[in-house]
Design an enzyme around this catalytic site. Structure first.
Site, PDB file in Angstrom:
ATOM      1  N   GLU A  71       1.003  -1.324   0.332  1.00 14.82           N
ATOM      2  CA  GLU A  71      -0.205   0.018   0.053  1.00 14.82           C
ATOM      3  C   GLU A  71       1.563   0.933   0.442  1.00 14.82           C
ATOM      4  O   GLU A  71       1.005   2.030   1.246  1.00 14.82           O
ATOM      5  CB  GLU A  71      -0.590   0.224   1.104  1.00 14.82           C
ATOM      6  CG  GLU A  71      -1.970   0.838   1.219  1.00 14.82           C
ATOM      7  CD  GLU A  71      -2.178   1.046   2.537  1.00 14.82           C
ATOM      8  OE1 GLU A  71      -3.156   2.483   2.709  1.00 14.82           O
ATOM      9  OE2 GLU A  71      -2.459  -0.049   3.588  1.00 14.82           O
ATOM     10  N   GLU A 118       5.291   8.308  -3.455  1.00 15.22           N
ATOM     11  CA  GLU A 118       5.455   7.563  -1.736  1.00 15.22           C
ATOM     12  C   GLU A 118       6.637   6.752  -2.608  1.00 15.22           C
ATOM     13  O   GLU A 118       6.797   5.974  -2.010  1.00 15.22           O
ATOM     14  CB  GLU A 118       4.878   7.524  -1.419  1.00 15.22           C
ATOM     15  CG  GLU A 118       3.256   7.959  -0.154  1.00 15.22           C
ATOM     16  CD  GLU A 118       2.365   8.040  -0.249  1.00 15.22           C
ATOM     17  OE1 GLU A 118       2.413   6.040   0.752  1.00 15.22           O
ATOM     18  OE2 GLU A 118       1.176   7.932   0.931  1.00 15.22           O
TER      19      GLU A 118
END
Length: 605
Positions: free
Chosen positions: A449, A458
């Site tokens: 995730e 990210e």
């Protein structure tokens, strides 16, 4: 006292209603009258005697005088000043007047009053409306003052006028579009974050389109005069349907209502059928305050609001704010951040569905006793581990889970969770960066995730590239793919569209032409087969709030006509120690190159 206790509205500023008052040198008595007898939450009150003029004082006193403020700072406690008083700057000031004396007096008084408000730690001051179409000097002085302020907000009073019946310039007699006036003012003030709007709501409202433009602005208060109200059959104040809808719109955008003027109708009396949360059995008190019935009606409208859905309750504190990006690879996330993500049940339901489908495809019914090795890389505090175990139980498949997490603080929670849930022998916790872990065996399913608002902001490519080496050649990665997209704000179909218009673009007129200040980026991911996860407005996963759109600003706004396209060139750049984005507009007008310098931003919608 707040307008009501509606589920989900506990943190909304719109729960509080204020009253505009005239100058009173006994500010403590003024506050007591309006808060205790009137049940208002705050008072918008002048800080200085309106007869004060610096030039007259200097001429009569030789330059030394005590400024005629409404009491010293000692007459109220610091918490009373900051929580219950909004300073009202003298209405007579005109910094763009052709009269030099008036102009100089105005500048001196403006600075003195805001300095006093700052000294009192007031949360906000109400600035008077510009007196003329040209307000450059007014904006210059306000911008200068803003540079030295800490936390105080300045609310510029602007009348909510119709475009075809715009307000009249007091000096030139020209019609002034109030939205254009505000737009010019905020540009001259460099879009300062401490400058907001207080709208004067009049009896005649602009078009729906014109009203919609204001919901894209930083509106903090709506000032409603008593002469805007109608009278119902029982003699009590009420508002037209259009005004009611406008008030509900204000409530939805955390805009506070301020009642202004004198009572033109009955005050609240025993037997009033208005539903309010202002509990008081003292009928005498209700009759004493002339504006109580107006407050009761505003409370009645607030009580008619639907409770906020659970998703919007979580989102409420993030709307309309630029937020610093999460960098989970570089930083260890805090418990509060994990908790916010873990409340997003829809996201983990989608992951559970994806893992269930992967398990069924990986292990046929006749081999249900075979143990599947599943690795959760970036396990956090365990929501993906839980979703995977629930998927195994749902499908009747056996799994062995490796939970890999680099944050030592989250690892403590993972160990506690394993003991609490009885997962010993099923879940193995690995306290290590996934890029450097040597796995004892290869995984059948790899769950992560790391998407971020833009898919890769990210650093999922860098992280998963390091983890890919311990996935079997025929293994399944969840997510299996993702793309990122740019969307012009006009293409958004979400209800939050207007909330980020003020950052991305502005509509100056009814032609539909837009001045674009930036564009939004989204991700769209396939977790596994037909299980989708994404935030692109037209295909967004419903009831999911973990991600907000990423915001890419433009230094120079681009003017776009209806039906035109925005062509953007975009690069993801990698260095030895950082990853950053660069972008530029190619059409309709070529623009300068932009870059994040190693940083990116997203905005809560």
């Amino acid at each position: 006292m707040p307008l009501g206790d509606k589920p989900g509205w506990e943190k909304s500023e719109s729960r509080y209603c204020g009253v505009e008052a005239e100058f009173d040198d006994d500010i403590a008595n003024l506050l007591s009258f309006n808060l205790n007898l009137g049940a208002f939450d705050f008072v918008v009150a002048p800080l200085m005697n309106p007869t004060y003029r610096p030039s007259l004082v200097q001429a009569n006193s030789g330059g030394t005088c005590v400024l005629p403020f409404a009491g010293s700072d000692l007459v109220l406690s610091p918490s009373q000043w900051s929580s219950h008083v909004v300073g009202k700057i003298s209405h007579w000031i005109d910094l763009d007047s052709e009269d030099e004396t008036l102009r100089m007096d105005s500048e001196t008084t403006l600075k003195q009053e805001i300095a006093w408000a700052n000294h009192l730690s007031l949360q906000a001051c109400l600035l008077p409306s510009p007196k003329s179409k040209s307000c450059a000097n007014y904006a210059r002085c306000v911008n200068q003052i803003l540079q030295g302020l800490n936390n105080i907000q300045l609310w510029l009073r602007i009348p909510l006028t119709k475009i075809d019946d715009a307000s009249m310039d007091a000096n030139s007699g020209e019609l002034v579009d109030s939205w254009e006036q505000w737009n010019s003012f905020r540009i001259l003030c460099e879009h300062h974050s401490q400058l907001s709007v207080a709208l004067d709501v009049l009896s005649s409202l602009p078009s729906v389109h014109s009203l919609g433009r204001w919901f894209g602005e930083s509106v903090r208060a709506a000032i409603i005069s008593t002469d805007t109200f109608l009278t119902n059959a029982r003699g009590y104040p009420c508002l037209s349907k259009r005004h009611q809808n406008l008030i509900w719109g204000f409530f939805n955008h955390s805009i506070q209502v301020v009642v202004s003027g004198t009572s033109l109708r009955n005050t609240a009396a025993p037997g009033s059928d208005l539903v309010t949360n202002h509990s008081s059995d003292n009928v005498e008190n209700l009759q004493k305050h002339p504006l109580r019935s107006y407050l009761d009606y505003i409370g009645y409208l607030f009580q008619k609001m639907d409770p906020l859905p659970q998703q919007e309750r979580y989102e409420l504190g993030y709307r309309d704010f630029l937020q610093s990006p999460l960098q989970p690879l570089m930083d260890n996330l805090e418990a509060q951040t994990y908790e916010t993500f873990e409340k997003d049940s829809m996201k983990y339901m989608q992951y559970q569905r994806a893992v269930s489908k992967a398990l069924l495809d990986r292990v046929p019914n006749e081999e249900a006793n075979v143990t599947t090795v599943l690795m959760v890389v970036g396990a956090g505090r365990g929501p993906l581990v839980r979703a995977s175990l629930q998927a195994a139980e749902e499908t009747g498949r056996k799994i062995k889970v490796y939970a890999v997490e680099k944050n030592p603080n989250a690892v403590v929670t993972l160990h506690s969770l394993v003991k609490l849930e009885g997962w010993e022998g099923i879940v193995t916790i690995i306290s290590c960066d996934m890029r450097y872990w040597d796995a004892p065996e290869k995984a059948d399913i790899l769950v992560s995730e790391l998407l971020g608002s833009f898919g890769d902001n990210e650093l999922s490519p860098e992280c998963l590239d390091g983890a890919q080496r311990f996935l079997k050649e025929d293994g399944i990665s969840i997510p299996s793919s993702y793309v990122f997209e740019f969307t012009h704000p006009n293409n958004s179909t979400t209800k939050s569209n207007e909330r980020y218009k003020k950052l991305l673009f502005e509509l100056p007129d009814d032609t539909g032409s837009a001045m674009v200040h930036g564009f939004a980026g989204y991700f769209d991911a396939v977790l596994y087969k037909d299980v989708h996860l994404g935030i692109e407005p037209s295909t967004a996963t419903p009831n999911m709030f973990s991600w907000f759109a990423i915001f890419f600003p433009l230094r120079t706004p681009v003017c776009m006509k209806p039906g035109s396209s925005l062509e953007v060139h975009f690069w993801r750049c990698c260095g030895s120690s950082k990853v950053w984005y660069e972008w530029c507009v190619a059409a309709p007008t070529p623009g300068a190159m932009h870059n994040t310098n190693g940083r990116s931003y997203w905005v809560g919608l």
